[in-house]
Design an enzyme around this catalytic site. Structure first.
Site, PDB file in Angstrom:
ATOM      1  N   ASP A 168       0.813  -1.207   0.000  1.00  0.00           N
ATOM      2  CA  ASP A 168       0.000   0.000   0.000  1.00  0.00           C
ATOM      3  C   ASP A 168       0.854   1.268   0.000  1.00  0.00           C
ATOM      4  OD1 ASP A 168      -2.087  -1.786   0.261  1.00  0.00           O
ATOM      5  OD2 ASP A 168      -2.956  -0.834   2.032  1.00  0.00           O
ATOM      6  N   HIS A 202       3.742  -2.323   3.032  1.00  0.00           N
ATOM      7  CA  HIS A 202       3.745  -0.954   2.496  1.00  0.00           C
ATOM      8  C   HIS A 202       5.034  -0.681   1.719  1.00  0.00           C
ATOM      9  CE1 HIS A 202       0.741  -0.759   5.703  1.00  0.00           C
ATOM     10  NE2 HIS A 202       0.208   0.269   5.049  1.00  0.00           N
TER      11      HIS A 202
HETATM   12 ZN    ZN Z   1      -2.685   3.171   3.184  1.00  0.00          ZN
END
Ligand code: ZN
Length: 219
Positions: free
Chosen positions: A43, A188
């Site tokens: 992400d 992430h």
């Molecule tokens: Zn996010």
């Protein structure tokens, strides 16, 4: 990031959100025949500092993943989004600027999602079919607005909180201790210093491969 919801990947390939406390009962059996499949997701990118590093690790292990990108980062680093798609990964929608989608007006919601769709389509060559709401923040309004735009809401089932930088060893063990067939792993590649995520990744990939898992894209 932190969320009270988890996802269950159904045998048919559909992904639905279920409350975390029922994820076990309703959760994935690993697809047809209990196949050992995991879904790696990244992400908040793309990020010039970390996305290329993560792409090269994924490439080294022959693993495909799903990247939930922010429209503002796609606009800032369009060649990175193109590179993610070119290397066979799925690029999906994580909103334009990471707001809590529950707090937006209908027109703001449509701009956050629609503008990101257009930015991704221009660089990745496909229109996202999935939306991962920032913070995993969903309610009925978010779901119905997403559905009206043709988006499937996708969350996750394994969250090592890599964004909080607990150390590469903690990221590795939180993933490897909790993964099971059908898991959707949240990592992430953007939003801050992701060097620990990149450092944890090779062992995560090699260990899961040694356990007989294969990797698939979510959307
Ligand atoms: Zn996010």
């Amino acid at each position: 990031m932190v969320g009270a919801l988890a996802v269950a990947a159904l045998a048919a390939g559909a992904v639905v959100a279920v409350p975390a406390d029922t994820a076990e009962a309703a959760g994935p059996s690993g697809g047809k025949g209990g196949a050992k499949v995991v879904y790696l997701t990244f992400d908040d990118g793309p990020s010039p500092a970390y996305t290329p590093r993560i792409l090269s690790i994924l490439d080294r292990y022959g693993v495909r993943a799903t990247f939930f990108e922010l429209g503002e980062n796609v606009a800032a680093h369009p060649s990175l989004t193109a590179q993610v798609a070119r290397q066979g990964h799925s690029v999906q929608n994580h909103s334009w600027s990471h707001p809590d989608l529950r707090r937006l007006s209908g027109s703001s919601f449509n701009a956050q999602v629609g503008d990101t769709d257009r930015a991704i389509r221009a660089r990745a060559g496909h229109t996202p079919t999935c939306l991962r709401p920032p913070y995993g923040a969903v309610n009925g309004t978010v779901r119905s607005r997403a559905a009206a735009l043709g988006k499937q809401v996708v969350l996750w089932s394994v969250d090592p909180a890599d964004w909080s930088r607990p150390g590469a060893a903690a990221i590795r063990s939180r993933v490897l201790d909790n993964v099971r067939p059908g898991s959707v792993i949240l990592l992430h590649d953007g939003g801050g210093d992701r060097s620990q995520t990149a450092a944890a990744l090779p062992t995560i990939l090699s260990t899961l491969k040694a356990r007989g898992y294969r990797f698939a894209t979510l959307c």
